[in-house]
Write an enzyme that holds these catalytic residues in place. Structure first.
Site, mmCIF file in Angstrom:
data_model
loop_
_atom_site.group_PDB
_atom_site.id
_atom_site.type_symbol
_atom_site.label_atom_id
_atom_site.label_comp_id
_atom_site.label_asym_id
_atom_site.label_seq_id
_atom_site.Cartn_x
_atom_site.Cartn_y
_atom_site.Cartn_z
ATOM 1 N N ASN A 143 77.903 -19.619 -44.402
ATOM 2 C CA ASN A 143 78.129 -20.599 -45.466
ATOM 3 C C ASN A 143 76.893 -21.477 -45.626
ATOM 4 O OD1 ASN A 143 78.832 -21.705 -42.915
ATOM 5 N ND2 ASN A 143 80.002 -23.344 -43.883
ATOM 6 N N ILE A 144 76.602 -21.805 -46.882
ATOM 7 C CA ILE A 144 75.423 -22.614 -47.192
ATOM 8 C C ILE A 144 75.880 -23.750 -48.097
ATOM 9 C CG2 ILE A 144 73.116 -22.634 -48.201
ATOM 10 C CD1 ILE A 144 73.044 -19.550 -47.693
ATOM 11 N N CYS A 147 80.256 -19.816 -49.872
ATOM 12 C CA CYS A 147 80.906 -19.361 -48.634
ATOM 13 C C CYS A 147 80.152 -18.184 -48.014
ATOM 14 C CB CYS A 147 82.341 -18.921 -48.915
ATOM 15 S SG CYS A 147 83.401 -20.169 -49.634
ATOM 16 N N GLU A 152 81.290 -15.357 -46.933
ATOM 17 C CA GLU A 152 81.689 -14.049 -47.434
ATOM 18 C C GLU A 152 80.904 -13.669 -48.678
ATOM 19 O OE1 GLU A 152 83.443 -16.715 -46.604
ATOM 20 O OE2 GLU A 152 85.580 -16.253 -46.551
ATOM 21 N N CYS A 160 88.659 -18.031 -48.775
ATOM 22 C CA CYS A 160 89.209 -18.830 -49.877
ATOM 23 C C CYS A 160 89.472 -17.941 -51.093
ATOM 24 C CB CYS A 160 88.258 -19.971 -50.230
ATOM 25 S SG CYS A 160 86.835 -19.472 -51.216
ATOM 26 N N CYS A 211 86.401 -16.348 -52.880
ATOM 27 C CA CYS A 211 85.839 -15.199 -52.155
ATOM 28 C C CYS A 211 86.729 -13.964 -52.312
ATOM 29 C CB CYS A 211 85.638 -15.539 -50.683
ATOM 30 S SG CYS A 211 84.261 -16.685 -50.422
HETATM 31 ZN ZN ZN Z 1 85.161 -18.651 -49.871
#
Ligand code: ZN
Length: 129
Positions: A42-43, A53, A55, A84, A87
């Site tokens: 995650n960034i 995210c 993913e 989430c 994603c």
């Molecule tokens: Zn996500």
């Protein structure tokens, strides 16, 4: 590639998380149908809408390298959070609803669910045909 190796790669990716705001370190590893693996973390961004995210980072890395068919995805967080909704939606673009989505935690607990179980009534590319 074993599920254990995919987990190890997701955990490894989480160590590179840029998460100064949430402090939640998330890592992901995506295996393509051709057997290539891409990692993501995650960034976060100070303009929160710019946050992405783990993913999606992994998926975008795969796609940007020419791999558009995802076979498996593993998501690691200390607490074992599932992906989430955004994603999951992105996954529908590059995988069938049978995609195995595994999310694991720090203690080694894991859950594996089909993408279609996690995102029921998914809006997929088929809707635009
Ligand atoms: Zn996500």
């Amino acid at each position: 590639m074993s599920d254990k190796k995919l987990r190890d790669l997701a955990l490894d990716a989480s160590t590179r998380s840029h998460s100064p705001y949430s402090k939640a370190k998330v890592g992901s590893a995506v295996m393509t149908e051709a057997g290539h693996v891409f990692q993501g973390c995650n960034i976060e961004n100070s303009s929160f809408g710019g946050t992405v995210c783990a993913e999606r980072v992994a998926i975008w890395k795969a796609v940007s390298e020419g791999h558009k068919k995802i076979k498996k995805i593993y998501v690691y967080t200390d607490a074992g959070w599932p992906p989430c909704g955004i994603c999951l939606q992105v996954m529908t673009e590059f995988a069938s609803l049978d995609l195995e989505v595994t999310f694991g935690d720090k203690q080694g607990n894991e859950k594996t669910k089909k993408l279609g179980e996690l995102l029921t009534s998914a809006f997929t590319p088929d809707h635009l045909k």
